[in-house]
Design a protein around this motif. Structure first.
Motif, mmCIF file in Angstrom:
data_model
loop_
_atom_site.group_PDB
_atom_site.id
_atom_site.type_symbol
_atom_site.label_atom_id
_atom_site.label_comp_id
_atom_site.label_asym_id
_atom_site.label_seq_id
_atom_site.Cartn_x
_atom_site.Cartn_y
_atom_site.Cartn_z
ATOM 1 N N SER A 1 -6.089 -0.084 -7.565
ATOM 2 C CA SER A 1 -5.173 -1.201 -7.716
ATOM 3 C C SER A 1 -4.410 -0.979 -9.017
ATOM 4 O O SER A 1 -5.003 -0.797 -10.076
ATOM 5 C CB SER A 1 -5.978 -2.498 -7.764
ATOM 6 O OG SER A 1 -5.120 -3.563 -8.062
ATOM 7 N N THR B 1 -3.082 9.455 -10.670
ATOM 8 C CA THR B 1 -3.918 8.258 -10.436
ATOM 9 C C THR B 1 -4.677 7.883 -11.697
ATOM 10 O O THR B 1 -4.807 6.700 -12.016
ATOM 11 C CB THR B 1 -4.927 8.453 -9.277
ATOM 12 O OG1 THR B 1 -5.364 9.786 -9.255
ATOM 13 C CG2 THR B 1 -4.326 8.112 -7.945
ATOM 14 N N THR C 1 -6.222 10.967 -1.677
ATOM 15 C CA THR C 1 -7.184 11.578 -0.765
ATOM 16 C C THR C 1 -7.928 12.712 -1.462
ATOM 17 O O THR C 1 -7.323 13.502 -2.173
ATOM 18 C CB THR C 1 -6.479 12.107 0.501
ATOM 19 O OG1 THR C 1 -5.288 12.787 0.098
ATOM 20 C CG2 THR C 1 -6.109 10.970 1.429
ATOM 21 N N THR D 1 -4.286 -2.598 5.065
ATOM 22 C CA THR D 1 -4.194 -1.141 5.107
ATOM 23 C C THR D 1 -2.791 -0.624 5.449
ATOM 24 O O THR D 1 -2.500 0.546 5.258
ATOM 25 C CB THR D 1 -5.176 -0.565 6.156
ATOM 26 O OG1 THR D 1 -5.021 -1.305 7.365
ATOM 27 C CG2 THR D 1 -6.604 -0.653 5.672
ATOM 28 N N ASN E 1 0.819 -1.214 0.000
ATOM 29 C CA ASN E 1 0.000 0.000 0.000
ATOM 30 C C ASN E 1 0.849 1.258 0.000
ATOM 31 O O ASN E 1 1.773 1.389 0.792
ATOM 32 C CB ASN E 1 -0.904 0.038 1.239
ATOM 33 C CG ASN E 1 -1.897 -1.090 1.244
ATOM 34 O OD1 ASN E 1 -2.582 -1.318 0.254
ATOM 35 N ND2 ASN E 1 -1.953 -1.817 2.340
ATOM 36 N N SER F 1 -11.766 8.762 0.359
ATOM 37 C CA SER F 1 -10.534 8.574 -0.387
ATOM 38 C C SER F 1 -10.646 7.351 -1.310
ATOM 39 O O SER F 1 -11.371 6.414 -1.027
ATOM 40 C CB SER F 1 -9.352 8.456 0.573
ATOM 41 O OG SER F 1 -9.469 7.309 1.344
ATOM 42 N N THR F 2 -9.907 7.418 -2.403
ATOM 43 C CA THR F 2 -9.965 6.342 -3.396
ATOM 44 C C THR F 2 -8.759 5.434 -3.267
ATOM 45 O O THR F 2 -7.632 5.907 -3.130
ATOM 46 C CB THR F 2 -9.918 6.908 -4.829
ATOM 47 O OG1 THR F 2 -9.641 8.297 -4.776
ATOM 48 C CG2 THR F 2 -11.196 6.642 -5.562
ATOM 49 N N LEU F 3 -9.020 4.140 -3.326
ATOM 50 C CA LEU F 3 -7.930 3.174 -3.308
ATOM 51 C C LEU F 3 -7.933 2.496 -4.664
ATOM 52 O O LEU F 3 -8.912 1.865 -5.047
ATOM 53 C CB LEU F 3 -8.154 2.137 -2.206
ATOM 54 C CG LEU F 3 -7.041 1.093 -2.045
ATOM 55 C CD1 LEU F 3 -5.778 1.742 -1.505
ATOM 56 C CD2 LEU F 3 -7.481 -0.020 -1.118
ATOM 57 N N LEU G 1 0.546 5.650 -0.205
ATOM 58 C CA LEU G 1 -0.346 6.776 -0.001
ATOM 59 C C LEU G 1 0.165 7.947 -0.827
ATOM 60 O O LEU G 1 1.347 8.267 -0.800
ATOM 61 C CB LEU G 1 -0.380 7.135 1.498
ATOM 62 C CG LEU G 1 -1.279 8.282 1.948
ATOM 63 C CD1 LEU G 1 -2.742 8.007 1.631
ATOM 64 C CD2 LEU G 1 -1.109 8.520 3.452
ATOM 65 N N GLU H 1 -5.251 10.214 7.104
ATOM 66 C CA GLU H 1 -5.069 8.948 6.385
ATOM 67 C C GLU H 1 -3.681 8.377 6.692
ATOM 68 O O GLU H 1 -3.515 7.176 6.923
ATOM 69 C CB GLU H 1 -5.218 9.207 4.879
ATOM 70 C CG GLU H 1 -5.515 7.996 4.040
ATOM 71 C CD GLU H 1 -6.932 7.477 4.250
ATOM 72 O OE1 GLU H 1 -7.037 6.328 4.719
ATOM 73 O OE2 GLU H 1 -7.903 8.184 3.950
ATOM 74 N N HIS I 1 -1.241 -1.070 -4.345
ATOM 75 C CA HIS I 1 -2.404 -0.218 -4.111
ATOM 76 C C HIS I 1 -1.975 1.199 -3.814
ATOM 77 O O HIS I 1 -0.995 1.421 -3.108
ATOM 78 C CB HIS I 1 -3.244 -0.760 -2.951
ATOM 79 C CG HIS I 1 -3.808 -2.098 -3.250
ATOM 80 N ND1 HIS I 1 -3.232 -3.253 -2.794
ATOM 81 C CD2 HIS I 1 -4.884 -2.455 -3.996
ATOM 82 C CE1 HIS I 1 -3.933 -4.277 -3.258
ATOM 83 N NE2 HIS I 1 -4.938 -3.821 -3.988
ATOM 84 N N ARG J 1 -3.486 4.928 -2.533
ATOM 85 C CA ARG J 1 -4.615 5.666 -1.972
ATOM 86 C C ARG J 1 -4.446 7.157 -2.196
ATOM 87 O O ARG J 1 -3.434 7.741 -1.831
ATOM 88 C CB ARG J 1 -4.788 5.372 -0.480
ATOM 89 C CG ARG J 1 -6.040 6.015 0.099
ATOM 90 C CD ARG J 1 -6.299 5.594 1.526
ATOM 91 N NE ARG J 1 -6.761 4.231 1.674
ATOM 92 C CZ ARG J 1 -8.014 3.827 1.454
ATOM 93 N NH1 ARG J 1 -8.925 4.677 1.061
ATOM 94 N NH2 ARG J 1 -8.348 2.571 1.623
#
Ligand code: GDP
Length: 286
Positions: A63, A36, A100, A126, A21, A59-61, A23, A114, A96, A98
Motif C-alpha cells: 500500500s 517497491t 511478482t 483486485t 491497483n 506476490s507482494t501487495l 501491477l 497475475e 496498491h 503488486r
C-alpha cells in the motif's frame, strides 16, 4: 414549527476511483524490487525496516501513498489554494502496487498469470487500474535483452488488447481502461538510452515479433480455419501490415506511455526527477 438547518459540507470525496491497483512487471534486473522498496520507505518513513527485502514466494501487495503534491485526475482542476488540498498531506491518496516474485522465466510466467487474473477481475479489491512495466534502459543496447524485454511487453500488451476488444465475451459492456506505463529506469547511468529511443527500440522489436507471428498464423490458416480465424492474436489493429507503434494500440483502447526516471536518483533532481514522473502517471490514473 421546527426550524430546519441545512448544512452543506464540502469535503474531499475524491470521487472514489473504480480501482487503485497497479501491477509491476518487467524483466529481472530492471529495478522492480528497488522501486517497491523505495515506495514503501517513502510511504512510511518511520517503519523503513519493515519490508526492506522481498524474499516471499508469493506476490507482494504493498500500500503506497501518493505524495500530496502529485495531482490526481480527480483533483487536477482544483486551485493550489484549495483548502481541501492542504488536508491531503494528513490524509494522502493511497494506491496498491503488486510486485511478482521469482527469477528469470518464472518471474515472467508469474507476472503474466497475475496480469490475466487482475485484468479480468471484477472485484474492486483486485481489479486492475494500470500496469507499470519497468525496463533497464542501460541494458537495452544488448540484442538479447532487447528481444526478451520486447517479447515480455508484447505478451502483456496482447492480453490487454484482447481484453479491450472483448473478444469471446458475450457482454457488449465497455471494460474499464487499463493504462500501461513503460518506466524507463536507470536514467542516472550515462550509458542509459533516453526514453525516446527506448520507445523506438521497443516498437521496432515488437514489430518484428508481430510480423513473424502474422506470418506463422497465415501459414497455419492455409490448412485449417479461414484467414481471419486468429486475427485477435496480432497486436495492433492493422492485421500486422503496417509498422507497429504504441499509438496504434491507443486506437484499440490500450494507452501506453514511455516515461524516464531513476529509482536510484529519486532524491536527485538531475536524474529525470527520480520516480516523480511515474508517480504523476499513477496520479492521472486515480
Ligand atoms: P528486479 O529484478 O527488477 O527486482 O531488479 P532489482 O530491484 O533487484 O534491481 C536490479 C539492480 O539494479 C540492483 O542492483 C539495483 O540496485 C539496480 N537499480 C535499480 N534501479 C536503479 C537505478 O535507477 N539506477 C541504477 N544505477 N541502478 C538501479
Amino acid at each position: 414549527g421546527v426550524p430546519v438547518f441545512l448544512h452543506v459540507v464540502f469535503y474531499r470525496t475524491a470521487a472514489s476511483p473504480p480501482s487503485s491497483n497497479f501491477l509491476l512487471l518487467g524483466p529481472s534486473g530492471a529495478g522492480k524490487t528497488a522501486f517497491t522498496t523505495l515506495l514503501e520507505a517513502k510511504s512510511s518513513p518511520a517503519s523503513k525496516k519493515a519490508h526492506s527485502t522481498h524474499t516471499s514466494q508469493t506476490s507482494t501487495l504493498i500500500s503506497v501513498s501518493l505524495p500530496p503534491t502529485v495531482p490526481t485526475a480527480s483533483n487536477r482542476y482544483r486551485s493550489v489554494n484549495d483548502p481541501s488540498l492542504k488536508d491531503a498531506s494528513k490524509n494522502p491518496i493511497r494506491y496498491h502496487l503488486r510486485d511478482t516474485p521469482g527469477h528469470g522465466k518464472l518471474r515472467v510466467s508469474q507476472g503474466i498469470s497475475e496480469l490475466q487474473a487482475m485484468s479480468t477481475s471484477n472485484d474492486a479489491k483486485t481489479k486492475l487500474r494500470g500496469v507499470i512495466f519497468m525496463v533497464d534502459t542501460a541494458a537495452l543496447v544488448d540484442e538479447e535483452t532487447l528481444r526478451d524485454t520486447a517479447t515480455y511487453l508484447h505478451d502483456v500488451l496482447l492480453i490487454l488488447q484482447k481484453r479491450a476488444l472483448g473478444k469471446g465475451k458475450s457482454s457488449t459492456k465497455r471494460v474499464a481502461e487499463i493504462s500501461v506505463l513503460v518506466a524507463a529506469n536507470k536514467q542516472d547511468l550515462f550509458t542509459a538510452l533516453p526514453p525516446g529511443s527506448v520507445r523506438e527500440k521497443l516498437e521496432t522489436e515488437i514489430d518484428r515479433i508481430r510480423k513473424s507471428k502474422t506470418k506463422g498464423l497465415m501459414d497455419a490458416s492455409m490448412d485449417s480455419a479461414g484467414p481471419d480465424a486468429e486475427e485477435d492474436e496480432i497486436l495492433g489493429d492493422d492485421d500486422g501490415q503496417g509498422v507497429f507503434t504504441f499509438k496504434l494500440l491507443q486506437e484499440v483502447g490500450v494507452k501506453v506511455e514511455v516515461v524516464g526516471g531513476a529509482v536510484k536518483g529519486d532524491q536527485q533532481e538531475e536524474f529525470g526527477s527520480g520516480v516523480r514522473r511515474w508517480e504523476e502517471w499513477v496520479g492521472m490514473c486515480l
